[in-house]
Design a protein around this motif. Structure first.
Motif, PDB file in Angstrom:
ATOM      1  N   ASP A   1      18.527   6.049   2.752  1.00  9.82           N
ATOM      2  CA  ASP A   1      17.052   5.923   3.061  1.00  9.82           C
ATOM      3  C   ASP A   1      15.988   5.865   2.047  1.00  9.82           C
ATOM      4  OD1 ASP A   1      17.546   8.447   2.073  1.00  9.82           O
ATOM      5  OD2 ASP A   1      16.514   9.761   3.389  1.00  9.82           O
TER       6      ASP A   1
ATOM      7  N   ASP B   1      12.486   4.421   2.581  1.00  8.48           N
ATOM      8  CA  ASP B   1      11.558   5.442   3.112  1.00  8.48           C
ATOM      9  C   ASP B   1      11.113   6.609   2.388  1.00  8.48           C
ATOM     10  OD1 ASP B   1      11.939   4.022   5.534  1.00  8.48           O
ATOM     11  OD2 ASP B   1      13.600   4.933   6.065  1.00  8.48           O
ATOM     12  N   LYS B   2      12.015   6.764   1.472  1.00 10.18           N
ATOM     13  CA  LYS B   2      11.865   7.922   0.425  1.00 10.18           C
ATOM     14  C   LYS B   2      10.656   7.500  -0.580  1.00 10.18           C
ATOM     15  CE  LYS B   2      16.287  10.271   0.085  1.00 10.18           C
ATOM     16  NZ  LYS B   2      17.538  10.594  -0.935  1.00 10.18           N
TER      17      LYS B   2
ATOM     18  N   ASP C   1       8.269   5.088   0.104  1.00  9.85           N
ATOM     19  CA  ASP C   1       7.177   4.957   0.938  1.00  9.85           C
ATOM     20  C   ASP C   1       6.472   6.445   1.373  1.00  9.85           C
ATOM     21  OD1 ASP C   1       5.832   2.832   1.655  1.00  9.85           O
ATOM     22  OD2 ASP C   1       6.506   3.313   3.903  1.00  9.85           O
ATOM     23  N   ARG C   2       7.387   7.572   1.505  1.00  7.02           N
ATOM     24  CA  ARG C   2       6.793   8.663   1.772  1.00  7.02           C
ATOM     25  C   ARG C   2       5.848   9.063   0.448  1.00  7.02           C
ATOM     26  NH1 ARG C   2      11.524   9.915   4.627  1.00  7.02           N
ATOM     27  NH2 ARG C   2      12.401  10.754   2.874  1.00  7.02           N
TER      28      ARG C   2
ATOM     29  N   ASN D   1       2.789   7.583   0.111  1.00  8.58           N
ATOM     30  CA  ASN D   1       1.638   7.943   1.140  1.00  8.58           C
ATOM     31  C   ASN D   1       1.223   9.334   1.111  1.00  8.58           C
ATOM     32  OD1 ASN D   1       2.083   5.733   2.802  1.00  8.58           O
ATOM     33  ND2 ASN D   1       3.916   6.473   4.103  1.00  8.58           N
ATOM     34  N   ARG D   2       2.182  10.222   0.440  1.00 11.11           N
ATOM     35  CA  ARG D   2       1.536  11.694  -0.059  1.00 11.11           C
ATOM     36  C   ARG D   2       0.527  11.754  -1.016  1.00 11.11           C
ATOM     37  NH1 ARG D   2       6.448  14.097  -2.553  1.00 11.11           N
ATOM     38  NH2 ARG D   2       7.326  13.712  -0.507  1.00 11.11           N
TER      39      ARG D   2
END
Length: 735
Positions: free
Chosen positions: A588, A591-592, A594-595, A598-599
């Protein structure tokens, strides 16, 4: 005569009665001997499992205690503990989630959730100053079964000011509780003083929450239940039980050596049918046949008992995957080897063979291939180290040989040959390359192998030179390993303290000298003010398997800094972040990343992702999906160290990189005819593929002028700037 006919049955019965009694005595003796042998073997297995389980629990508790000591130094504990810090600690220590509480029982978790745990036993015990492991609970987030490890957080005065807790999926404990015996049909429980089940490996569908209740359900277990309660009350350290469920189960209960936890090790009777019970019937038949010859029957019974003992030893001491001995047998027989003095006989060496990259083989080819690799190695070790030596599989990817020897050079040559020339393993139209590494410890005169000898062989294995693959234990190895262990412990603490920071080396337009961006480079900023470069910690992080945490820390530091600059009205050009091969293998990873963006509310164009060419060469197929996903989300992909990993031109084209970076080794050769021609070729190639080109490692004006004249897009190197802290970078280039 009629009277005899009338009483014939009585007379025949009286004639057969001594024989029946004799057979009964034989049967009873055989039964007691079988049960004694079985319980003895079960007790040995319980002792080994008790060590493994208590070590696993103690390790988790020690890790939590170290973190708790650090948290206790904070004046604002627990309110000031950041969720991000908790999440990082959870990832590093392998917990599902980590939380902190004050004495009010409100737990703040690393998943950004809060719970009131005042009614939980583990909280109540930790507030009283105890380390505690909960029984199996149901996670309120997703319903998974978990266990909670909890430790007190103490002030400098020793007073408890809160607790630190970590949750672990119950399945993760199963690995340390497996009973690899009796055809893998054995099982184990960890229970508390009341019989409540904390952990279990039982997989036959029987749901057990309290072991005492399980026994109470069957009236035939009254005596066993009383013995169990006496044991759990501390009146005895261990007890053997023959328990009735749907069938009989052989059980050993012994204190785990940790708090009020007890280990229950068991095996169902049907697991013995193929061996022991068949032989049991043979004993019965032969007892009838040889009842008249009592001495002959006893002699034959003794032979059968020997067979039973060998069968039980095979069940308990043979590794199911490889067919060779397991680590239980290894530790049982180590005392049979002793090195005699010079001229008195053979000496003894402990050889430990480790399969290199075994975890990667499992991840890449699957567990079936992993089992085939284990068998492949076991077969070749058996062929070399045969009669007179003990060969056993010790851990998941390690094998141990206890070998008497007269010719040291011959033994060393055998080990080096195995490490250098192990044949390829055919698997599903592929060939798996298997490499071994070996450590050897030569026992001193008059000394038997023990755990310390195995540890020293393992240390020598870790320090084996790359050329031969064989390391021999010496005092220098001991000192080096102690320093290495201290360094790795320091690195673990540094990750927990978030001491790894991003330093930025700027990239400039080759034609205008204007700032185009920067590359984030990891630096270890120690509490004493010193700053260590990657060479001081990257190799250790990769060996420890935590390089991914360093990558994530650098990425988060970059994103946090860009956000802070923007809040101050300072704009920063794109910053490229290096992704290690280990981090790229994470399922992932996209996704990591991207998170994190976003944070901090950053667009994907704010950072660029650098992938080394060596990662491309090692796993092009695996990277293809990752790169495509990154591109589809709008990330800019950079191929780092181009020319160093021997990647094919088709791979570079197919994976559709946006930027390639010329490796410093090519830049260093500028000025030589061959070096100049190579640089021209790379620049023409990039132009043909419509790729941007960055030259890294530019250190003098001649290199810069040559690259600018050929049309290179961007320059990075000490000629313009060394790597700078984020503050110095902003002061010099962003104001």
């Amino acid at each position: 005569m009629k009277r005899f006919e009338k009483n014939r049955k009585t007379i025949l019965f009286l004639c057969y009665l001594p024989m029946i009694l004799f057979i009964g005595l034989l049967w009873n003796a055989a039964s007691r001997q079988i049960h004694s042998q079985l319980f003895s073997t079960l007790a040995d297995l319980a002792r080994q499992n008790r060590y493994v389980v208590s070590y696993s629990i103690n390790q988790k508790m020690e890790e939590l205690e170290r973190v708790a000591q650090g948290l206790a130094q904070r004046e604002d504990f627990p309110q000031g503990v950041a969720i991000d810090d908790l999440a990082t600690v959870a990832n590093v220590l392998g917990f599902r989630e980590i939380g902190v509480t004050g004495l009010d029982g409100m737990a703040r978790m690393s998943t950004d959730t809060s719970y009131d745990i005042t009614g939980r036993e583990y909280f109540q015990m930790s507030v009283q100053g105890f380390n505690w492991v909960s029984k199996t609970l149901c996670d309120m987030r997703d319903g998974k079964k978990v266990n909670v490890c909890s430790v007190p957080v103490r002030s400098d005065s020793g007073a408890v000011i809160g607790t630190l807790l970590g949750t672990i999926e119950t399945d993760e404990f199963f690995a340390s509780m497996q009973v690899p015996s009796f055809h893998e049909q054995g099982y184990a429980y960890v229970v508390n003083q009341d019989g409540d089940v904390v952990l279990t490996t039982r997989s036959d569908g029987v749901e057990v929450t309290n072991f005492c209740t399980l026994l109470y359900q069957n009236p035939g277990n009254v005596d066993q239940l009383n013995q169990l309660r006496d044991c759990l009350a501390g009146k005895t350290e261990s007890v053997n039980l023959l328990v009735n469920e749907d069938e009989r189960h052989y059980i050993n209960v012994s204190w785990l050596g940790y708090d009020d936890l007890w280990l229950v090790t068991g095996v169902p009777e049907h697991a013995l049918d193929s061996g022991i019970m068949t032989q049991f019937k043979v004993i019965q038949v032969l007892s009838v046949v040889f009842a008249v010859a009592g001495l002959a029957g006893l002699f034959f019974l003794n032979l059968i008992m020997d067979r039973n003992d060998r069968h039980l030893r095979k069940l308990a001491y043979v590794d199911a995957r490889t067919g060779i001995h397991n680590h239980f047998y290894l530790r049982e027989t180590m005392g049979e080897f002793t090195t005699l003095g010079p001229g008195k006989g053979k000496r003894v060496a402990v050889l430990l063979f480790n399969i290199q990259q075994f975890k990667n083989i499992n991840n890449l080819y699957g567990s079936v291939a992993g089992d085939q690799v284990l068998k492949h190695v076991a077969q070749h070790l058996s062929a070399v180290f045969g009669e007179g030596r003990t060969l056993a599989r010790d851990t998941a990817d390690s094998f141990v040989v206890l070998s008497p020897y007269e010719d040291w050079n011959q033994l060393l040559e055998q080990a080096e040959t195995l490490c250098a020339d192990l044949p390829l393993l055919p698997f599903n139209n592929n060939e798996i390359g298997v490499k071994l590494r070996c450590g050897i410890y030569r026992l001193p005169d008059g000394v038997q192998p023990d755990e310390e000898a195995l540890f020293r062989a393992r240390m020598a294995c870790f320090e084996a030179p790359r050329e031969s693959g064989v390391g021999v234990y010496c005092a220098q190895v001991q000192q080096k390993m102690e320093r290495k262990k201290e360094q790795q412990n320091t690195i673990r603490q540094a990750i927990a303290n978030r001491e790894f920071k991003a330093w930025l080396q700027p990239k400039f337009c080759a034609q205008t000298r204007s700032l185009l961006g920067a590359e984030a480079l990891a630096r270890w900023c120690r509490p004493d003010g010193s700053v260590l470069p990657p060479g001081a910690f990257i190799a250790d992080c990769e060996e420890m398997g935590i390089i991914g945490e360093v990558d994530e820390m650098v990425l988060e530091d970059v994103c946090r800094q860009i956000r802070d600059w923007r809040e101050q009205g300072i704009q920063c050009p794109p910053v490229s972040v290096n992704l290690s091969r280990v981090y790229l293998s994470s399922l992932d990873i996209v996704d990591k990343i991207d998170r994190v963006l976003n944070r901090y509310k950053l667009e994907r164009q704010a950072i660029q992702l650098e992938i080394t060419e060596s990662a491309l060469v090692k796993d092009e197929d695996g990277l293809r999906d990752v790169v495509e996903r990154m591109r589809s989300l709008g990330f800019t992909i950079v191929l780092d160290d181009f020319g160093k990993g021997y990647s094919s031109l088709s791979s570079i084209h197919d994976l559709r990189f946006d930027i390639i970076k010329i490796d410093k080794s090519f830049v260093d050769r500028i000025g030589s005819e061959q070096g100049d021609q190579m640089i021209r070729f790379i620049i023409e190639l990039a132009r043909a593929l419509q790729l941007e080109l960055v030259a890294e490692g530019v250190e003098d004006q001649s290199q810069y002028e040559f690259l600018r004249g050929l049309g290179c897009h961007a320059i990075q190197g000490y000629y313009f700037s060394k790597p700078l802290s984020c503050q110095d970078f902003a002061d010099q280039y962003l104001q």
